[in-house]
Design a protein around this motif. Structure first.
Motif, PDB file in Angstrom:
ATOM      1  N   PRO A 113      37.615  33.049  50.833  1.00 63.24           N
ATOM      2  CA  PRO A 113      39.056  32.922  50.516  1.00 63.24           C
ATOM      3  C   PRO A 113      39.582  33.626  49.538  1.00 63.24           C
ATOM      4  N   GLY A 116      40.024  37.326  50.772  1.00 71.74           N
ATOM      5  CA  GLY A 116      40.961  37.289  51.721  1.00 71.74           C
ATOM      6  C   GLY A 116      42.321  37.532  50.919  1.00 71.74           C
ATOM      7  N   ALA A 117      42.387  37.022  49.678  1.00 67.45           N
ATOM      8  CA  ALA A 117      43.532  37.134  48.817  1.00 67.45           C
ATOM      9  C   ALA A 117      43.765  38.349  47.971  1.00 67.45           C
ATOM     10  N   CYS A 149      44.869  40.678  57.382  1.00 69.79           N
ATOM     11  CA  CYS A 149      44.057  39.799  56.733  1.00 69.79           C
ATOM     12  C   CYS A 149      44.915  38.431  56.749  1.00 69.79           C
ATOM     13  N   ASN A 151      44.706  34.184  55.769  1.00 66.77           N
ATOM     14  CA  ASN A 151      44.387  33.316  54.835  1.00 66.77           C
ATOM     15  C   ASN A 151      44.750  31.907  55.508  1.00 66.77           C
ATOM     16  N   GLU A 153      45.172  27.625  54.838  1.00 65.97           N
ATOM     17  CA  GLU A 153      44.911  26.587  53.621  1.00 65.97           C
ATOM     18  C   GLU A 153      45.659  25.439  54.258  1.00 65.97           C
ATOM     19  N   GLY A 163      39.652  26.179  52.436  1.00 68.78           N
ATOM     20  CA  GLY A 163      40.561  27.324  53.028  1.00 68.78           C
ATOM     21  C   GLY A 163      39.601  28.362  53.752  1.00 68.78           C
ATOM     22  N   THR A 164      40.223  28.907  54.795  1.00 69.20           N
ATOM     23  CA  THR A 164      39.267  30.079  55.336  1.00 69.20           C
ATOM     24  C   THR A 164      40.281  31.512  55.089  1.00 69.20           C
ATOM     25  N   ALA A 165      39.388  32.491  55.563  1.00 68.68           N
ATOM     26  CA  ALA A 165      40.167  33.926  55.439  1.00 68.68           C
ATOM     27  C   ALA A 165      39.531  34.599  56.579  1.00 68.68           C
TER      28      ALA A 165
END
Length: 221
Positions: A113, A116-117, A149, A151, A153, A163-165
């Motif tokens: 994650p 991903g941010a 991208c 994300n 939550e 959380g995943t990404a």
């Protein structure tokens, strides 16, 4: 610059090994001789053993002739990413392609994650493709595409879920043909395979060596 997620437990040894399970396409088999020859070069590509690659049905309405590959990247029975590569051919030429061939690629990978941010991830993701093509000597032009991208939550009753990404790369480019108008797709397939491995965070393979295969056997074997 986004950092790559590193996958532990990989060592390096031995020559490059191809890992393919192919099912020849009837559409490709019926195409023009130059297209059939190009498809045959796709099958010669060498990929890392974490990449399981096989032929898949190709879309029939985008171009008169097409052939497609699908691939999954797996380490220790964990699927980390997936992708597709389609070769399109229109003997009459296509102004939008600036040529008679077009490669269409897709890659999707799970990310940490935090990665991903990263606001630079999209630009870095595109560079994974272009650098792979250049590193493998895959001549190309008229490239275009997108990097997405995502994300995720969770909140409320699902707040305890991590959380995943994911990153998705969709791209197309026109491969350069030789002086005899022949197309060698080997380097393009290998570059696509490298894109998949980079996206999932596998460390680069030093020149002349390859990662030891994961414990997963080939699907369908």
């Amino acid at each position: 610059m986004a950092a790559h997620r590193q996958t532990p437990g990989l060592a390096y040894s031995g020559p490059m090994v191809a890992r393919h399970e192919t099912h020849p396409s009837s559409a490709a088999a019926a195409g023009p001789a130059e297209f059939r020859a190009a498809v045959e070069t796709m099958r010669r590509a060498s990929l890392r053993p974490e990449v399981f690659c096989e032929e898949m049905p190709a879309p029939q309405r985008i171009a008169p002739w097409s052939s497609a590959l699908s691939a999954d990247v797996t380490v220790d029975d964990e699927d980390l990413g997936t992708g597709r590569l389609i070769l399109l051919h229109d003997p009459a030429g296509n102004d939008a392609w600036d040529g008679t061939y077009r490669c269409v690629a897709y890659a999707r990978a799970d990310l940490d994650p935090e990665l991903g941010a990263d606001p630079m991830l999209a630009a870095v993701g595109w560079s994974w493709l272009t650098e792979a093509l250049e590193a493998h000597g895959a001549g190309y032009h008229a490239a275009s595409g997108t990097v997405t991208c995502v994300n995720t939550e969770s909140f409320g009753g699902m707040a305890d879920e991590a959380g995943t990404a994911q990153v998705e790369i969709r791209a197309s480019w026109t491969p350069d043909v030789g002086e005899d108008d022949a197309l060698d797709m080997t380097a393009h397939v290998e570059a696509w395979g490298e894109l998949l491995c980079t996206a999932v965070g596998l460390p680069p393979v030093p020149e002349g060596v390859i990662a030891i295969p994961s414990r997963r056997g080939q699907r369908g074997s």
